[in-house]
Motif scaffolding. Structure first.
Motif, PDB file in Angstrom:
ATOM      1  N   HIS A 119       3.061  -3.852  11.714  1.00 11.88           N
ATOM      2  CA  HIS A 119       2.410  -3.889  13.030  1.00 11.88           C
ATOM      3  C   HIS A 119       1.012  -3.280  12.987  1.00 11.88           C
ATOM      4  O   HIS A 119       0.078  -3.796  13.612  1.00 11.88           O
ATOM      5  CB  HIS A 119       3.278  -3.141  14.049  1.00 11.88           C
ATOM      6  CG  HIS A 119       2.681  -3.058  15.407  1.00 11.88           C
ATOM      7  ND1 HIS A 119       2.485  -4.166  16.204  1.00 11.88           N
ATOM      8  CD2 HIS A 119       2.224  -2.000  16.121  1.00 11.88           C
ATOM      9  CE1 HIS A 119       1.924  -3.786  17.349  1.00 11.88           C
ATOM     10  NE2 HIS A 119       1.756  -2.478  17.315  1.00 11.88           N
ATOM     11  N   LEU A 120       0.864  -2.188  12.245  1.00  8.50           N
ATOM     12  CA  LEU A 120      -0.422  -1.474  12.204  1.00  8.50           C
ATOM     13  C   LEU A 120      -1.371  -1.984  11.125  1.00  8.50           C
ATOM     14  O   LEU A 120      -2.494  -1.501  11.011  1.00  8.50           O
ATOM     15  CB  LEU A 120      -0.172   0.027  12.010  1.00  8.50           C
ATOM     16  CG  LEU A 120       0.625   0.712  13.115  1.00  8.50           C
ATOM     17  CD1 LEU A 120       0.916   2.161  12.748  1.00  8.50           C
ATOM     18  CD2 LEU A 120      -0.116   0.619  14.454  1.00  8.50           C
ATOM     19  N   GLY A 121      -0.910  -2.944  10.324  1.00 10.92           N
ATOM     20  CA  GLY A 121      -1.763  -3.493   9.270  1.00 10.92           C
ATOM     21  C   GLY A 121      -1.918  -2.564   8.072  1.00 10.92           C
ATOM     22  O   GLY A 121      -2.899  -2.657   7.335  1.00 10.92           O
ATOM     23  N   ILE A 122      -0.951  -1.680   7.858  1.00 14.43           N
ATOM     24  CA  ILE A 122      -0.983  -0.760   6.723  1.00 14.43           C
ATOM     25  C   ILE A 122      -0.357  -1.448   5.519  1.00 14.43           C
ATOM     26  O   ILE A 122       0.734  -2.007   5.617  1.00 14.43           O
ATOM     27  CB  ILE A 122      -0.200   0.532   7.053  1.00 14.43           C
ATOM     28  CG1 ILE A 122      -0.894   1.288   8.188  1.00 14.43           C
ATOM     29  CG2 ILE A 122      -0.027   1.405   5.813  1.00 14.43           C
ATOM     30  CD1 ILE A 122      -0.062   2.425   8.762  1.00 14.43           C
ATOM     31  N   ASP A 123      -1.039  -1.408   4.382  1.00 13.59           N
ATOM     32  CA  ASP A 123      -0.483  -1.940   3.138  1.00 13.59           C
ATOM     33  C   ASP A 123       0.382  -0.837   2.533  1.00 13.59           C
ATOM     34  O   ASP A 123      -0.105   0.010   1.771  1.00 13.59           O
ATOM     35  CB  ASP A 123      -1.603  -2.357   2.194  1.00 13.59           C
ATOM     36  CG  ASP A 123      -1.092  -3.023   0.919  1.00 13.59           C
ATOM     37  OD1 ASP A 123       0.105  -2.855   0.582  1.00 13.59           O
ATOM     38  OD2 ASP A 123      -1.899  -3.691   0.253  1.00 13.59           O
ATOM     39  N   LEU A 124       1.639  -0.827   2.901  1.00 15.40           N
ATOM     40  CA  LEU A 124       2.557   0.229   2.488  1.00 15.40           C
ATOM     41  C   LEU A 124       2.712   0.268   0.970  1.00 15.40           C
ATOM     42  O   LEU A 124       2.732   1.340   0.372  1.00 15.40           O
ATOM     43  CB  LEU A 124       3.918   0.055   3.168  1.00 15.40           C
ATOM     44  CG  LEU A 124       4.980   1.095   2.864  1.00 15.40           C
ATOM     45  CD1 LEU A 124       4.514   2.497   3.272  1.00 15.40           C
ATOM     46  CD2 LEU A 124       6.287   0.733   3.556  1.00 15.40           C
ATOM     47  N   GLU A 125       2.810  -0.893   0.357  1.00 16.83           N
ATOM     48  CA  GLU A 125       2.983  -0.926  -1.096  1.00 16.83           C
ATOM     49  C   GLU A 125       1.798  -0.275  -1.802  1.00 16.83           C
ATOM     50  O   GLU A 125       1.978   0.542  -2.715  1.00 16.83           O
ATOM     51  CB  GLU A 125       3.168  -2.363  -1.576  1.00 16.83           C
ATOM     52  CG  GLU A 125       3.463  -2.450  -3.050  1.00 16.83           C
ATOM     53  CD  GLU A 125       3.915  -3.823  -3.481  1.00 16.83           C
ATOM     54  OE1 GLU A 125       4.118  -3.989  -4.692  1.00 16.83           O
ATOM     55  OE2 GLU A 125       4.080  -4.716  -2.642  1.00 16.83           O
ATOM     56  N   ALA A 126       0.581  -0.572  -1.380  1.00 20.06           N
ATOM     57  CA  ALA A 126      -0.606   0.029  -1.989  1.00 20.06           C
ATOM     58  C   ALA A 126      -0.621   1.534  -1.760  1.00 20.06           C
ATOM     59  O   ALA A 126      -0.967   2.306  -2.670  1.00 20.06           O
ATOM     60  CB  ALA A 126      -1.877  -0.612  -1.427  1.00 20.06           C
ATOM     61  N   ALA A 127      -0.230   1.969  -0.567  1.00 16.95           N
ATOM     62  CA  ALA A 127      -0.199   3.400  -0.262  1.00 16.95           C
ATOM     63  C   ALA A 127       0.833   4.118  -1.135  1.00 16.95           C
ATOM     64  O   ALA A 127       0.570   5.221  -1.640  1.00 16.95           O
ATOM     65  CB  ALA A 127       0.098   3.617   1.221  1.00 16.95           C
ATOM     66  N   ILE A 128       1.992   3.502  -1.324  1.00 18.08           N
ATOM     67  CA  ILE A 128       3.025   4.104  -2.171  1.00 18.08           C
ATOM     68  C   ILE A 128       2.546   4.204  -3.606  1.00 18.08           C
ATOM     69  O   ILE A 128       2.700   5.250  -4.259  1.00 18.08           O
ATOM     70  CB  ILE A 128       4.344   3.312  -2.075  1.00 18.08           C
ATOM     71  CG1 ILE A 128       4.983   3.512  -0.695  1.00 18.08           C
ATOM     72  CG2 ILE A 128       5.317   3.715  -3.186  1.00 18.08           C
ATOM     73  CD1 ILE A 128       6.162   2.610  -0.416  1.00 18.08           C
ATOM     74  N   ARG A 129       1.943   3.140  -4.103  1.00 13.13           N
ATOM     75  CA  ARG A 129       1.436   3.160  -5.485  1.00 13.13           C
ATOM     76  C   ARG A 129       0.383   4.253  -5.658  1.00 13.13           C
ATOM     77  O   ARG A 129       0.393   4.993  -6.642  1.00 13.13           O
ATOM     78  CB  ARG A 129       0.871   1.809  -5.874  1.00 13.13           C
ATOM     79  CG  ARG A 129       1.925   0.745  -6.062  1.00 13.13           C
ATOM     80  CD  ARG A 129       1.302  -0.595  -6.467  1.00 13.13           C
ATOM     81  NE  ARG A 129       2.248  -1.667  -6.379  1.00 13.13           N
ATOM     82  CZ  ARG A 129       3.186  -1.935  -7.285  1.00 13.13           C
ATOM     83  NH1 ARG A 129       3.275  -1.168  -8.351  1.00 13.13           N
ATOM     84  NH2 ARG A 129       4.010  -2.935  -7.132  1.00 13.13           N
ATOM     85  N   GLU A 130      -0.540   4.364  -4.683  1.00 18.08           N
ATOM     86  CA  GLU A 130      -1.580   5.377  -4.769  1.00 18.08           C
ATOM     87  C   GLU A 130      -0.985   6.786  -4.750  1.00 18.08           C
ATOM     88  O   GLU A 130      -1.364   7.650  -5.543  1.00 18.08           O
ATOM     89  CB  GLU A 130      -2.581   5.207  -3.628  1.00 18.08           C
ATOM     90  CG  GLU A 130      -3.752   6.155  -3.725  1.00 18.08           C
ATOM     91  CD  GLU A 130      -4.889   5.802  -2.800  1.00 18.08           C
ATOM     92  OE1 GLU A 130      -5.653   6.717  -2.469  1.00 18.08           O
ATOM     93  OE2 GLU A 130      -5.025   4.624  -2.396  1.00 18.08           O
ATOM     94  N   LYS A 131      -0.042   7.028  -3.859  1.00 20.68           N
ATOM     95  CA  LYS A 131       0.569   8.350  -3.750  1.00 20.68           C
ATOM     96  C   LYS A 131       1.388   8.687  -4.990  1.00 20.68           C
ATOM     97  O   LYS A 131       1.358   9.825  -5.484  1.00 20.68           O
ATOM     98  CB  LYS A 131       1.427   8.424  -2.483  1.00 20.68           C
ATOM     99  CG  LYS A 131       2.083   9.755  -2.255  1.00 20.68           C
ATOM    100  CD  LYS A 131       1.082  10.898  -2.097  1.00 20.68           C
ATOM    101  CE  LYS A 131       1.819  12.159  -1.675  1.00 20.68           C
ATOM    102  NZ  LYS A 131       1.174  13.367  -2.083  1.00 20.68           N
ATOM    103  N   MET A 132       2.121   7.716  -5.533  1.00 20.38           N
ATOM    104  CA  MET A 132       2.911   7.967  -6.739  1.00 20.38           C
ATOM    105  C   MET A 132       2.009   8.254  -7.937  1.00 20.38           C
ATOM    106  O   MET A 132       2.331   9.097  -8.780  1.00 20.38           O
ATOM    107  CB  MET A 132       3.854   6.789  -7.017  1.00 20.38           C
ATOM    108  CG  MET A 132       5.005   6.714  -6.030  1.00 20.38           C
ATOM    109  SD  MET A 132       6.094   5.308  -6.306  1.00 20.38           S
ATOM    110  CE  MET A 132       6.934   5.839  -7.783  1.00 20.38           C
ATOM    111  N   THR A 133       0.887   7.563  -8.015  1.00 25.95           N
ATOM    112  CA  THR A 133      -0.080   7.822  -9.087  1.00 25.95           C
ATOM    113  C   THR A 133      -0.593   9.251  -8.991  1.00 25.95           C
ATOM    114  O   THR A 133      -0.659   9.975  -9.988  1.00 25.95           O
ATOM    115  CB  THR A 133      -1.240   6.807  -9.012  1.00 25.95           C
ATOM    116  OG1 THR A 133      -0.707   5.491  -9.183  1.00 25.95           O
ATOM    117  CG2 THR A 133      -2.286   7.075 -10.080  1.00 25.95           C
TER     118      THR A 133
END
Length: 147
Positions: A119-133
């Motif tokens: 709904h908010l247009g957040i790329d959750l997968e990219a955010a998860i990858r960035e945070k895990m890195t």
């Protein structure tokens, strides 16, 4: 619930009634569209969760960010209640056709997060990858806290 199971349930409904309603037909179309992706990614689940919420009318009235966060939190609280009621961590049981249990409530939490991000247009997968890195670079038990 995986896509094959959803398709199976829709096929059962169609066989029983002889037809699918508009929302069920839309869900079947969405499944066919998303199955064309080679990998079943977080983005795929995000799209599926958000489209289902739209199809079920959850966006007919505007929601605040606080309401969306509270709904995510409520699913975690339901998982805790299952634990307090001595349900097993991997136990799934049914109330009629409705699946229940800790795994289901945790899944509901992820579904709500995916829907909100869609709904908010957040790329959750990219955010998860960035945070895990980033997390991989942090020291052992960083922050010095007990929990």
């Amino acid at each position: 619930m995986d896509l094959d199971r959803i398709k199976e349930r829709l096929a059962e409904r169609q066989a029983r009634r002889g037809w699918l309603d508009e929302e069920e037909a839309e869900m079947l179309q969405l499944i066919a569209l998303t199955e064309s992706r080679q990998k079943k990614t977080i983005g795929y689940l995000q799209d599926l969760a958000h489209q289902n919420a739209i199809n079920k009318g959850w966006y007919e009235e505007p929601r605040t960010f606080g309401e969306m966060i509270a709904l995510m939190h409520s699913e975690l609280s339901e998982a805790l209640e299952e634990h307090r009621n001595d349900r097993g961590f991997r136990e799934i049981y049914y109330e009629g056709e409705k699946p229940c249990g800790i795994p289901i409530e945790l899944a509901d939490t992820v579904i709500r997060i995916c829907d909100t991000c869609g709904h908010l247009g957040i790329d959750l997968e990219a955010a998860i990858r960035e945070k895990m890195t980033y997390n991989a670079t942090r020291p052992q038990r960083h922050g010095g806290k007990k929990l």
